[in-house]
Scaffold this motif. Structure first.
Motif, PDB file in Angstrom:
ATOM      1  N   TRP A  23     -14.861   9.223   4.425  1.00  0.00           N
ATOM      2  CA  TRP A  23     -13.650   8.451   4.669  1.00  0.00           C
ATOM      3  C   TRP A  23     -13.940   7.306   5.640  1.00  0.00           C
ATOM      4  O   TRP A  23     -14.673   7.484   6.605  1.00  0.00           O
ATOM      5  N   LEU A  54      -9.618  -3.828   2.605  1.00  0.00           N
ATOM      6  CA  LEU A  54     -10.295  -4.568   1.549  1.00  0.00           C
ATOM      7  C   LEU A  54     -11.801  -4.318   1.501  1.00  0.00           C
ATOM      8  O   LEU A  54     -12.447  -4.581   0.503  1.00  0.00           O
ATOM      9  N   VAL A  55     -12.356  -3.782   2.597  1.00  0.00           N
ATOM     10  CA  VAL A  55     -13.790  -3.477   2.643  1.00  0.00           C
ATOM     11  C   VAL A  55     -14.039  -2.201   1.875  1.00  0.00           C
ATOM     12  O   VAL A  55     -13.381  -1.188   2.098  1.00  0.00           O
ATOM     13  N   ARG A  56     -14.964  -2.227   0.949  1.00  0.00           N
ATOM     14  CA  ARG A  56     -15.296  -1.026   0.150  1.00  0.00           C
ATOM     15  C   ARG A  56     -16.493  -0.344   0.684  1.00  0.00           C
ATOM     16  O   ARG A  56     -17.392  -0.712   1.209  1.00  0.00           O
ATOM     17  N   TYR A  82       0.837  -1.197   0.000  1.00  0.00           N
ATOM     18  CA  TYR A  82       0.000   0.000   0.000  1.00  0.00           C
ATOM     19  C   TYR A  82       0.871   1.246   0.000  1.00  0.00           C
ATOM     20  O   TYR A  82       1.920   1.285   0.635  1.00  0.00           O
ATOM     21  N   HIS A 136      -8.205   4.490  -1.651  1.00  0.00           N
ATOM     22  CA  HIS A 136      -9.139   3.604  -0.948  1.00  0.00           C
ATOM     23  C   HIS A 136     -10.157   4.390  -0.118  1.00  0.00           C
ATOM     24  O   HIS A 136     -11.062   3.789   0.460  1.00  0.00           O
ATOM     25  N   ARG A 137      -9.953   5.711   0.000  1.00  0.00           N
ATOM     26  CA  ARG A 137     -10.771   6.576   0.861  1.00  0.00           C
ATOM     27  C   ARG A 137     -10.750   6.061   2.304  1.00  0.00           C
ATOM     28  O   ARG A 137     -11.774   5.965   2.982  1.00  0.00           O
ATOM     29  N   LYS A 138      -9.547   5.715   2.760  1.00  0.00           N
ATOM     30  CA  LYS A 138      -9.365   5.169   4.111  1.00  0.00           C
ATOM     31  C   LYS A 138      -8.327   5.993   4.863  1.00  0.00           C
ATOM     32  O   LYS A 138      -7.366   6.499   4.268  1.00  0.00           O
TER      33      LYS A 138
END
Length: 145
Positions: free
Chosen positions: A118, A143-145, A45, A65-67
Motif C-alpha cells: 500500500w 496519481l503516482v502509480r 475519488y 489505487h492501493r493507497k
C-alpha cells in the motif's frame, strides 16, 4: 509468537477530569478527517473507511489505487515543529510517554502497510486548513502509480 512490530500499550497516569477530556476526543470522523474525505469526494475519488483487516485500521482506504491516507491530529501524534503539538505543562513525562507510544504505533502500522504493497500518505491536522495545497498534495499522491 509476537509480531516484530508489537508495541506494548501505555497506561497514562492522569486525573479523572483529564481522563474524561481524553475520552471525549473522537477516534473516527474528526473534523480534519471529514475535511479530507469531503475534498477527496469532490475530486471524484471513492474510498472505504477504517478497514479493520488492515494494520492500524487506516482512516481512508482507496482500494483501486492501493493507497491509504492517515489523518493525524498534531497533538496526539506528536507533529514536530507544530504549535498544535505543544506538550502540556502538567505531567509532561506522562504525556511524552503517551505520545511517543502513539508515534511508535504509527510507524509500525506504516511499515506494515507498505510491506503489504500500500502507498501511505499522512495528512496532519494543521495541513487541512489550506484546502488548495491539500488538494494538490492528495492529487499528486493518488496519481503516482
Amino acid at each position: 509468537m509476537p509480531s516484530k512490530y508489537e508495541v506494548k500499550p501505555v497506561f497514562v497516569d492522569v486525573t479523572s477530569a483529564t481522563r474524561l477530556r481524553m475520552q471525549a476526543v473522537r477516534r473516527h470522523d474528526t473534523a480534519p478527517e471529514m475535511a479530507v474525505r469531503r475534498l477527496l469526494h469532490a475530486m471524484g475519488y471513492r474510498f472505504r473507511l477504517h478497514r479493520k483487516d488492515l494494520p492500524g485500521s487506516p482512516d481512508i482506504v482507496l482500494p483501486g489505487h492501493r493507497k491509504i491516507i492517515l489523518v493525524h491530529g498534531c497533538f496526539w501524534h506528536g507533529h514536530e515543529r507544530c504549535k498544535r503539538a505543544k506538550s502540556p505543562t502538567k505531567n509532561m513525562e506522562t504525556w511524552r510517554i503517551k505520545i511517543e507510544a502513539n508515534q511508535m504505533r504509527d510507524a509500525k502500522n506504516v511499515v506494515a502497510l507498505r510491506e503489504l504493497g500500500w502507498g501511505v500518505l499522512i495528512v496532519w491536522e494543521c495541513e487541512v486548513r489550506d484546502q488548495e495545497q491539500l488538494a494538490n498534495r492528495l492529487r499528486d499522491f493518488l496519481l503516482v502509480r
